[in-house]
Design a protein around this motif. Structure first.
Motif, mmCIF file in Angstrom:
data_model
loop_
_atom_site.group_PDB
_atom_site.id
_atom_site.type_symbol
_atom_site.label_atom_id
_atom_site.label_comp_id
_atom_site.label_asym_id
_atom_site.label_seq_id
_atom_site.Cartn_x
_atom_site.Cartn_y
_atom_site.Cartn_z
ATOM 1 N N SER A 103 0.840 -1.203 0.000
ATOM 2 C CA SER A 103 0.000 0.000 0.000
ATOM 3 C C SER A 103 0.870 1.245 0.000
ATOM 4 C CB SER A 103 -0.898 0.041 1.239
ATOM 5 O OG SER A 103 -1.777 -1.030 1.237
ATOM 6 N N LEU A 202 -10.121 5.181 -3.405
ATOM 7 C CA LEU A 202 -10.313 5.870 -2.124
ATOM 8 C C LEU A 202 -9.897 7.341 -2.138
ATOM 9 C CD1 LEU A 202 -9.451 3.484 0.858
ATOM 10 C CD2 LEU A 202 -11.610 4.600 0.342
ATOM 11 N N GLN A 215 -6.389 2.991 4.822
ATOM 12 C CA GLN A 215 -6.069 1.643 4.360
ATOM 13 C C GLN A 215 -5.159 0.932 5.357
ATOM 14 O OE1 GLN A 215 -6.154 0.926 0.432
ATOM 15 N NE2 GLN A 215 -4.496 -0.562 0.304
#
Lengths: 233, 74
Positions: A103, A202, A215
């Protein structure tokens, strides 16, 4: 880990094996194969690099990824199956941690690729695609298939390289599926299932840094949950 | 004090461990289980599972890509 009785058994089994062994194993018998493999890899690397300079980066990353997966015996299929079949969650936690790391990596990559004020979600790195009913169908099919076949794509490739015979057939199935469904009938599947999906990115909703934080927080909570839970199987 | 031999060659991931757990249920305390496998994932699986079950185990690579796992029921 071990006990005296296990040690005793180990010694006895070794002696029994030595009695039946025809050729005495020489140390470092695999050096020869390692050199041949290195030669093939270098040849392929030069071939790829002449095609596209980008491969100069992908090539070593791929080799290192394969090496670390083989050594760590990492397996996505096992990480999602073991909690249900065996009640063990070590690999699932490893997958959650790797998702957290990637991420952050994709956050940096996407930031670098955006540059200006506006961006097109479809063109960002990370294959952001609409989700819909096809995601559910594909997930179920892939999940069932990978548990039956004993490995997902990376795990199968890694074990084929290691010499696990059964998964050579699985690799054959992969290639057939990818060619038939992915290459020849791509439009058919796209028209049948892919319409009406919804692309969720997002940062469109909350901004970049909150999206990253959100996240990581969700993955962190999942990690803690998985760590806490006691599965009885 | 029995010894049970379990051949798990060419079996994919959860099968060796499911076989072993079925066998271990039938075994008496102090019995030894010998598993033979060529699936490297089995070893990580067995190690983690055995620790969870509080059993004792060890393994040896008997040939290139073939392992024997020894489990003692305690």
């Amino acid at each position: 880990m071990s006990t005296s009785r296990i040690e005793e058994l180990k010694k006895r089994r070794e002696m029994e094996r030595d009695k039946h062994r025809v050729d005495v194993r020489r140390p470092n018998t695999q050096i020869k194969y390692a050199l041949i493999l290195l030669g093939i890899l270098l040849f392929l690397g030069v071939l790829f690099a002449r095609r596209d300079e980008l491969y100069l980066w992908i090539w070593p990353i791929g080799i290192l990824l394969g090496f670390s997966m083989e050594r760590s015996r990492f397996c996505f299929a096992a990480s999602l199956r073991n909690p249900f079949t065996l009640g063990t969650t070590g690999l699932l936690k490893a997958v959650i941690v790797s998702l957290m790391i990637s991420s952050v990596g994709f956050f940096v990559l996407q930031q670098l690729s955006i540059g200006g004020e506006t961006y097109l979600v479809e063109e960002l790195p990370g294959m952001i695609r609409p989700f819909g009913i096809h995601t559910v169908i594909g997930g179920l099919m892939f999940g069932l298939g990978m548990v039956v076949a004993g490995g997902c794509a990376s795990g199968t490739l890694m074990r084929v390289g290691e010499g696990f015979t059964l998964q050579i057939f699985v690799l054959g199935g992969f290639i057939m599926g990818a060619v038939v469904a992915g290459l020849w009938h791509e439009d058919f599947w796209r028209n049948l299932l892919f319409h009406g999906g919804w692309t969720v990115y997002l940062p469109d909703f909350v901004g970049f840094y909150p999206a990253l934080f959100l996240q990581l927080a969700i993955l962190g909570i999942l990690y803690i949950l998985v760590n806490q839970i006691k599965l009885k199987v | 004090m029995k010894e049970i031999y379990l051949d798990c060659m060419y079996e994919v991931c959860p099968i060796p461990l499911i076989k072993a757990s079925k066998e271990l249920k039938k075994m008496e305390i102090g019995d030894l289980l010998i598993m033979k496998t060529d699936h490297n994932c089995s070893i990580t699986n067995v190690i983690e599972w055995v620790e969870k079950q509080k059993l004792k185990m060890d393994y040896v690579e008997i040939d290139e890509g073939e392992w024997e796992i020894y489990i003692e029921k305690t």
